[in-house]
Write an enzyme that holds these catalytic residues in place. Structure first.
Site, short mmCIF file in Angstrom:
data_model
loop_
_atom_site.label_atom_id
_atom_site.label_comp_id
_atom_site.label_asym_id
_atom_site.label_seq_id
_atom_site.Cartn_x
_atom_site.Cartn_y
_atom_site.Cartn_z
CE1 TYR A 50 -78.18 6.50 1.79
CE2 TYR A 50 -77.48 4.84 3.35
CZ TYR A 50 -78.07 5.18 2.15
OH TYR A 50 -78.54 4.20 1.32
CE LYS A 207 -94.74 4.85 7.32
NZ LYS A 207 -93.86 5.67 6.48
#
Length: 297
Positions: A50, A207
């Site tokens: 990451y 969402k």
């Protein structure tokens, strides 16, 4: 907050952990991690992949003052190219044993609680990778190790050959493929699942509906309606989705992502109360699919 033992280890992880991949900068990272600690979260999952290691730097800095109270999990296996153009898969012993020192330095710690192989295929030098993790454990650089995989053949090989404590994998109401074999096999082997994707990219939170895996948009909408019907204030649909993922005895913790502290707070605020909800109606409302590739021979 509830805590569960991971596998047969001495690690007791909060059932909701923080998946750190979405952390963006030092200021927001500090705010999110401080919020997580306030809610009793003690499990923090990152990876050397990451942000080219910067994620580990931010997490290590934010947790340094709390090191003895938390469990830090990170991952290895994706090696960044020297020119920064991308990464290559490298599960070799030499790389694992070298990369751990970089993670330790970035995390500002002397040991990693859970070191995970970040992927893998059945064609990897699996015995060599296991040997690397076992040696790191003996050297005291890591406490326990695990893998991150959805592949039946890979998971089966590590169950048979290794002493993994955990397997990280995607599991949610919208992705019930692990129910076919994986969850029961890991539970029988006393290996805990670290769940990622429990809210299915936010579709099980707030969402708007969209197609997801083998579910078309209308199917996702139906699942969202079912969650909304069952969720009674202060319980939110996201709380039920998280509780669903935790319901299987193989699951040890959920690595819940958050890019804002408000987002994390919303998902945790009434989470404990969601334990009172009967999930049976929810379970019978969603189809269970199967993995089509990387199955056992």
């Amino acid at each position: 907050m509830e805590y569960r033992q991971l596998g047969t280890s001495k690690l007791k992880a909060s059932v909701i952990g923080l998946g750190c991949m979405s952390l963006q900068d030092e200021a927001s990272t500090n705010a999110i991690i401080h919020t997580a600690l306030n809610y009793g979260i003690n499990f923090f999952d990152t990876a050397d992949l990451y942000q080219k290691g910067q994620n580990e730097v931010m997490v290590g800095k934010a947790l340094k003052a709390h090191r003895k109270e938390v469990l830090i999990a990170t991952k290895v296996g994706n090696q960044w190219r020297a020119d920064g153009s991308g990464w290559d898969w490298n599960p070799r012993k030499s790389y694992i044993k070298s990369a751990v020192h970089d993670s330790l330095r970035r995390l500002q710690t002397d040991y990693i609680d859970l070191y995970q192989l970040h992927g893998g295929t059945i064609d990897d030098p699996i015995d060599e990778a296991i040997e690397a993790f076992e040696e790191l454990q003996q050297e005291g650089l890591i406490r326990y190790y695990g893998i991150s995989s959805i592949r039946h053949n890979v998971i089966d090989a590590y169950i048979r050959k290794s002493n993994i404590t955990t397997n990280m994998m995607q599991y949610s109401l919208l992705d019930r493929r692990p129910e076919e074999w994986v969850l029961d096999a890991l539970a029988d082997a006393h290996i805990s699942v670290v769940v990622r994707g429990a809210l299915a990219k936010g579709l099980l939170a707030s969402k708007p509906a969209a197609a997801y895996l083998n579910h078309d948009k209308s199917e996702v909408e139906a699942i969202q309606r079912k969650l909304a019907d069952l969720a009674k204030a202060p319980i939110l649909p996201a709380h039920l989705a998280l509780r669903f993922a935790l319901d299987h005895p193989a699951v040890g913790t959920i690595a819940l992502g958050a890019s804002r502290k408000e987002q994390l707070e919303e998902n945790l605020k009434a989470f404990d109360e969601s334990q009172k909800i009967d999930l049976q109606d929810l379970k019978t409302s969603v189809k269970v699919d199967q993995y089509n590739q990387h199955r056992l021979a």
